[in-house]
Design a protein around this motif. Structure first.
Motif, PDB file in Angstrom:
ATOM      1  N   LYS A   1       3.567  -1.558   9.599  1.00  0.00           N
ATOM      2  CA  LYS A   1       5.629  -2.195   9.918  1.00  0.00           C
ATOM      3  C   LYS A   1       5.700  -3.066   9.133  1.00  0.00           C
ATOM      4  O   LYS A   1       5.579  -4.171  10.679  1.00  0.00           O
ATOM      5  CB  LYS A   1       5.907  -1.427  10.700  1.00  0.00           C
ATOM      6  N   GLY A   2       5.825  -3.528   8.513  1.00  0.00           N
ATOM      7  CA  GLY A   2       6.986  -5.045   8.246  1.00  0.00           C
ATOM      8  C   GLY A   2       6.254  -4.953   6.922  1.00  0.00           C
ATOM      9  O   GLY A   2       6.725  -6.283   6.391  1.00  0.00           O
ATOM     10  N   HIS A   3       4.466  -4.887   6.450  1.00  0.00           N
ATOM     11  CA  HIS A   3       3.801  -5.320   5.657  1.00  0.00           C
ATOM     12  C   HIS A   3       3.418  -4.831   4.625  1.00  0.00           C
ATOM     13  O   HIS A   3       3.940  -4.674   3.523  1.00  0.00           O
ATOM     14  CB  HIS A   3       2.771  -5.968   5.937  1.00  0.00           C
ATOM     15  N   ASN A   4       2.728  -3.090   4.091  1.00  0.00           N
ATOM     16  CA  ASN A   4       2.683  -2.382   3.592  1.00  0.00           C
ATOM     17  C   ASN A   4       3.224  -1.021   3.839  1.00  0.00           C
ATOM     18  O   ASN A   4       3.314  -0.413   5.346  1.00  0.00           O
ATOM     19  CB  ASN A   4       0.574  -2.535   3.753  1.00  0.00           C
ATOM     20  N   TYR A   5       3.391  -0.789   2.412  1.00  0.00           N
ATOM     21  CA  TYR A   5       3.830   0.438   2.978  1.00  0.00           C
ATOM     22  C   TYR A   5       2.862   1.640   1.666  1.00  0.00           C
ATOM     23  O   TYR A   5       2.340   1.162   1.106  1.00  0.00           O
ATOM     24  CB  TYR A   5       5.262   0.513   2.513  1.00  0.00           C
ATOM     25  N   GLY A   6       3.269   2.484   1.861  1.00  0.00           N
ATOM     26  CA  GLY A   6       2.240   3.599   2.087  1.00  0.00           C
ATOM     27  C   GLY A   6       3.538   5.135   1.054  1.00  0.00           C
ATOM     28  O   GLY A   6       4.631   5.179   1.396  1.00  0.00           O
ATOM     29  N   THR A   7       3.106   5.898   0.245  1.00  0.00           N
ATOM     30  CA  THR A   7       4.557   7.111  -0.526  1.00  0.00           C
ATOM     31  C   THR A   7       3.417   8.363  -0.198  1.00  0.00           C
ATOM     32  O   THR A   7       2.203   8.653  -0.439  1.00  0.00           O
ATOM     33  CB  THR A   7       4.404   6.744  -2.512  1.00  0.00           C
ATOM     34  N   VAL A   8       4.767   9.270   0.665  1.00  0.00           N
ATOM     35  CA  VAL A   8       3.964  10.809   0.853  1.00  0.00           C
ATOM     36  C   VAL A   8       4.387  11.547  -0.086  1.00  0.00           C
ATOM     37  O   VAL A   8       6.147  10.973  -0.318  1.00  0.00           O
ATOM     38  CB  VAL A   8       3.958  11.828   1.876  1.00  0.00           C
ATOM     39  N   LEU A   9       3.757  12.654  -0.328  1.00  0.00           N
ATOM     40  CA  LEU A   9       4.569  13.269  -1.590  1.00  0.00           C
ATOM     41  C   LEU A   9       4.336  15.258  -0.912  1.00  0.00           C
ATOM     42  O   LEU A   9       3.164  15.173  -1.433  1.00  0.00           O
ATOM     43  CB  LEU A   9       4.301  13.294  -2.850  1.00  0.00           C
TER      44      LEU A   9
END
Length: 520
Positions: free
Chosen positions: A168-176
């Motif tokens: 949280k606040g640094h790296n984010y992914g994407t869910v489809l």
């Protein structure tokens, strides 16, 4: 019925075996068996062979029986492959539905372990497997999950896109998410337009993309599926409006905050000596009123006779209490206590500053003495009184709540606030209109008029919200018109959070991706 027949009923895969012996061994049940088939098919060329090369024994675990581990001692034959074109010379036989190459458990038990690993992860899964008498280590469970193949994506017509926090606040992914099937189709390692565009290019056929208001997803959908209809999620639209409403309420809050009630002036504090003098004077005169004489009062109160005579002569207690700051005792602040009290009432509460002012007045006194005096003033000071006032979050909740769901107390409070602030009344009207349009999906009929009214209002927060709608007009119009939304996506994002808590942040993205795609 023989034991072999009973095992064949309980475990259908045992029908392919010739059971020779069943015996208990400690906390487990051992089954000695061998294959019934005269030969086996080569795994390389699928050619049948009955020519035996050699044999050996395999120890294979199976599902538990009455809480006891079931171990299969299987005698396995190795056959020659007589097909000249095949690269194998020999191969070991496998029992269909029961064994697999290099496996130390049956196919059924492997599926059970995979299900436990997908549902609970490593450490918790190992604890459950121990209770099921199919014990396995946590690291092995994680390796089982990583070895599972990805499920097929299949055709996706309506795609949901949202981000989730890897850190949280640094790296984010994407869910489809496949909105129609409500199933996850892929997990991307980053939140970017390039990643989404690349996935859409590899998987054509997407007609509708449900997304939030993030610009990167809008750009990725344009590049990867230019003909697809983009739908701005209604929840995120309402969330954006709520943020604008909170900023608006914070700006207008000063218009309904009542002024501070006038604070009582701080009086010169009395010390312990003055308080004791008042108590003794009151006690002596109370006994005098009862008709007691000097000797009786001395005996009753246990005071010195001179002290009692002094209190009896004083008509009022003010005759006994001096004018000093400690009430009768001479101190270095005599003559300056009134000045310090006046400065304190003016708002100067700093002992260091008051000490410097006394030095300028020619008084030599320690800072500690001034600090003790200011402390007594602060202790005697009456706090500033302000009538209760609604907080920003509370007022924001009031104006974002449907009128039918507001308690009577909230309705009274909101009516009072609207009477004090005309801008808040205008904001409530615009927010109510947008909420009705959002719930009933009347964007094609009312969105243009609402946006124009918001842009023409005197509320900069709602004007900025309307400007944002103009920048993403087609997606907003589709979100307020079509039935598609990102509800299934938000549900899977919450499930991802649960999976992350189960793994305690120790697993990498590949394991999280497997559990997201396969544990649905």
């Amino acid at each position: 019925m023989t034991v072999a027949d009973l095992l064949a009923i309980l475990f259908p895969q045992f029908a392919l075996l010739h059971v020779e012996l069943v015996r208990p061994a400690g906390g487990s049940v051992r089954v000695h068996a061998r294959g019934r088939a005269p030969g086996a098919a080569c795994p390389g060329c699928e050619g049948w062979s009955e020519r035996v090369h050699s044999g050996y024994q395999r120890r294979i675990s199976d599902s538990s029986v009455s809480g006891q581990e079931l171990v299969l001692q299987l005698r396995v034959r190795r056959f020659f492959c007589d097909i000249a074109e095949c690269g194998r010379r020999t191969f070991a036989e496998q029992v269909p539905g029961l064994t697999f190459r290099y496996g130390r458990c049956t196919v059924g038990l492997r599926k059970v372990r995979e299900a436990v690993a997908l549902a609970l992860g490593g450490r918790a899964g190992a604890r459950l497997a121990e209770h099921l008498a199919v014990g396995i280590g946590r690291d092995v469970l994680i390796r089982l999950v990583r070895a599972l193949p990805d499920p097929p994506v299949g055709p996706v017509r309506v795609l949901g896109v949202d981000d989730f926090a890897l850190r949280k606040g640094h790296n984010y992914g994407t869910v489809l998410i496949d909105i129609e099937g409500r199933r996850p189709v892929d997990v991307l390692p980053e939140r970017s337009a390039d990643a989404l565009a690349a996935w859409l290019t590899e998987h054509p056929g997407v007609e509708v993309v449900c997304r939030d208001r993030a610009r990167c997803y809008a750009e990725g959908a344009d590049r990867g599926a230019g003909t697809a209809t983009q739908v701005a999620d209604r929840f995120h639209l309402w969330q954006n409006l709520g943020a604008a409403a909170e900023r608006l309420v914070a700006r207008l809050r000063t218009q309904w905050i009542p002024p501070l009630l006038e604070k009582e002036k701080t009086v010169l504090p009395e010390g312990q000596l003055a308080q004791r003098t008042r108590e003794r004077h009151a006690a002596v005169h109370a006994l005098m009123d009862k008709g007691m004489g000097h000797s009786q009062i001395v005996a009753e109160l246990g005071l010195d006779d001179k002290t009692v005579r002094k209190f009896m002569r004083a008509v009022t207690v003010d005759e006994l209490i001096g004018a000093g700051p400690t009430g009768g005792r001479q101190t270095s602040l005599d003559g300056h206590a009134a000045y310090l009290t006046a400065r304190f009432n003016e708002g100067c509460h700093s002992a260091l500053r008051l000490h410097k002012e006394l030095a300028q007045r020619g008084l030599t006194v320690s800072e500690r003495t001034v600090r003790r005096f200011v402390h007594r003033l602060r202790h005697n000071a009456a706090p500033a009184v302000r009538p209760p006032v609604a907080k920003v979050r509370e007022v924001t909740r009031l104006i974002l709540t449907h009128p039918d769901n507001r308690p009577e107390a909230d309705q009274v409070l909101l009516k009072e606030l609207l009477g004090r602030c005309s801008e808040l009344h205008e904001a409530c009207d615009l927010i109510a209109r947008f909420a009705s349009m959002l719930v009933n999906r009347r964007g094609s009929e009312e969105l243009e008029r609402w946006t124009s009214d918001a842009e023409a209002s005197r509320l900069p927060e709602l004007r900025g919200f309307a400007t944002g709608l103009r920048k993403d007009w087609d997606a907003v119009m589709a979100g307020l018109t079509l039935r598609w939304n990102s509800g299934p996506v938000e549900g899977h994002v919450n499930r991802i959070k649960m999976l992350k808590r189960q793994m305690f942040g120790r697993a990498k993205l590949d394991l999280l991706r497997k559990r997201v795609l396969l544990s649905f």
